[in-house]
Scaffold this active site. Structure first.
Site, PDB file in Angstrom:
ATOM      1  N   ASP A  88      63.366  13.838   3.269  1.00 37.93           N
ATOM      2  CA  ASP A  88      63.623  12.555   2.602  1.00 37.93           C
ATOM      3  C   ASP A  88      62.479  11.574   2.880  1.00 37.93           C
ATOM      4  OD1 ASP A  88      64.190  11.996   5.230  1.00 37.93           O
ATOM      5  OD2 ASP A  88      66.232  11.279   4.888  1.00 37.93           O
ATOM      6  N   SER A  89      61.523  11.990   3.716  1.00 33.76           N
ATOM      7  CA  SER A  89      60.289  11.206   3.908  1.00 33.76           C
ATOM      8  C   SER A  89      59.568  11.038   2.573  1.00 33.76           C
ATOM      9  CB  SER A  89      59.358  11.891   4.916  1.00 33.76           C
ATOM     10  OG  SER A  89      59.107  13.221   4.521  1.00 33.76           O
ATOM     11  N   ASP A 137      66.462  18.536   3.015  1.00 35.09           N
ATOM     12  CA  ASP A 137      66.946  17.456   3.885  1.00 35.09           C
ATOM     13  C   ASP A 137      68.201  16.823   3.288  1.00 35.09           C
ATOM     14  OD1 ASP A 137      66.445  16.201   6.250  1.00 35.09           O
ATOM     15  OD2 ASP A 137      64.750  15.002   5.532  1.00 35.09           O
ATOM     16  N   LYS A 176      68.868  20.396   6.574  1.00 39.82           N
ATOM     17  CA  LYS A 176      68.606  19.672   7.825  1.00 39.82           C
ATOM     18  C   LYS A 176      69.374  18.361   7.769  1.00 39.82           C
ATOM     19  CE  LYS A 176      64.610  17.320   8.704  1.00 39.82           C
ATOM     20  NZ  LYS A 176      65.120  15.966   8.996  1.00 39.82           N
ATOM     21  N   GLU A 235      70.310  14.657  10.333  1.00 42.50           N
ATOM     22  CA  GLU A 235      69.944  13.883  11.512  1.00 42.50           C
ATOM     23  C   GLU A 235      71.165  13.521  12.352  1.00 42.50           C
ATOM     24  OE1 GLU A 235      67.634  10.448  10.377  1.00 42.50           O
ATOM     25  OE2 GLU A 235      66.182  11.660   9.276  1.00 42.50           O
ATOM     26  N   GLU A 249      62.066  14.399  17.351  1.00 43.54           N
ATOM     27  CA  GLU A 249      61.099  13.403  16.848  1.00 43.54           C
ATOM     28  C   GLU A 249      60.902  12.273  17.859  1.00 43.54           C
ATOM     29  OE1 GLU A 249      61.482  12.175  12.761  1.00 43.54           O
ATOM     30  OE2 GLU A 249      60.040  10.549  13.035  1.00 43.54           O
TER      31      GLU A 249
END
Ligand code: KIV
Length: 276
Positions: free
Chosen positions: A45-46, A84, A114, A116, A182
């Protein structure tokens, strides 16, 4: 090279073979990453910051992720493709999380997803894994909750290290096949990597993680808003591309481009005379 699987990544950890991973959000980038033999592509999503001009990843939607995963899958048959899960697509309930993870797999055709978070999302990771979808965790600095963390800051310093270790263990126990670490201290990345059975992939996670991930646009110098400390720029494409564009502009204005070799024939002299 054979298609990379989660089992292959586990074997790589066990053999001490380092894992490389980078982002891609489109077909041409995926083709480049495939050619380089990188093992994992993250359609992260970056993309909101790297290619959509946003200043955070929060606004990303499941539909946007699917749109970007599709061409990456077409361009890179060998790497493991990670889709993501965007902010707000998995925190409401296990049902919502499984439904959206399933959409990324069925409509995007990624290999794994993925998401978070640490202990607080362990039951969600378990529900997705139980639905037959492999999950990569992501702890430490979690960009989707950057407002809660108070900014893009290193996590797990001092007595906070224990919390990050507990998060890593909780995500492993929930069934994740790998985890991104991260922006945490070098030695904490080492400790977590030694304690976990599953491969760790660092981004600002120090030198000792099982693998490393960088955002494609950061490593080739195509994102010039800021360069985080953990980024190594292997190329600086921005000035090169600007130079090419300036030369194009000058040649257009001076009538130097196009040359005869860039043009098409196909009208005879007689036809031309008639038309004139
Ligand atoms: O979206 C992304 O690119 C990521 C990386 C920073 C790991 O989550």
């Amino acid at each position: 090279m054979a298609k990379i699987t989660t089992l292959k990544l586990q074997e790589m950890k066990e053999k001490g073979e380092k894992i490389s991973m980078t982002t891609a959000y489109d077909y041409p980038t995926a083709v480049l990453v495939e050619k380089a033999g990188i093992e994992i592509i993250l359609v992260g999503d970056s993309l909101m910051m790297a290619v959509m001009g946003d200043d955070s990843t929060v606004s990303c939607t499941v539909d946007q992720m699917i749109y970007h995963i599709k061409p990456v899958v077409l361009g890179a048959p060998t790497p493991l493709i990670v889709g993501d899960m965007p902010f707000g697509s998995y925190n409401e309930s296990k049902e919502q999380a499984v439904r959206n993870a399933t959409r990324l797999m069925k409509e995007g055709r990624c290999d794994v997803v993925k998401l978070e978070g640490g202990k607080e999302v362990a039951d969600i990771v378990k529900a997705i894994v139980d639905a037959g979808i492999p999950v990569m965790g992501h702890i430490g600095l979690t960009p989707q909750t950057v407002s809660k963390l108070g900014g893009f800051k290193v996590q797990g310093k001092g007595d906070k290290a224990k919390e990050v270790l507990e998060d890593a263990l909780a995500i492993q126990e929930a069934g994740a096949f790998s985890i991104v670490l991260e922006c945490i201290p070098d030695q904490l990345g080492k400790l977590i990597t030694e304690k976990l059975r599953i491969p760790t992939i660092g981004i600002g996670g120090g030198r000792y993680t099982d693998g490393q991930v960088l955002v494609f646009h950061d490593m080739v110098g195509l994102f010039d808003k800021f360069v985080p400390k953990f980024v190594k720029q292997y190329l600086n494409l921005t000035p090169e591309i600007v130079k090419a564009l300036e030369t194009f502009k000058e040649e257009v204005k001076a009538g130097k481009f196009p040359e005869e070799k860039h043009t098409f024939g196909g009208v005879t002299e007689e036809e031309l005379e008639r038309l004139y």
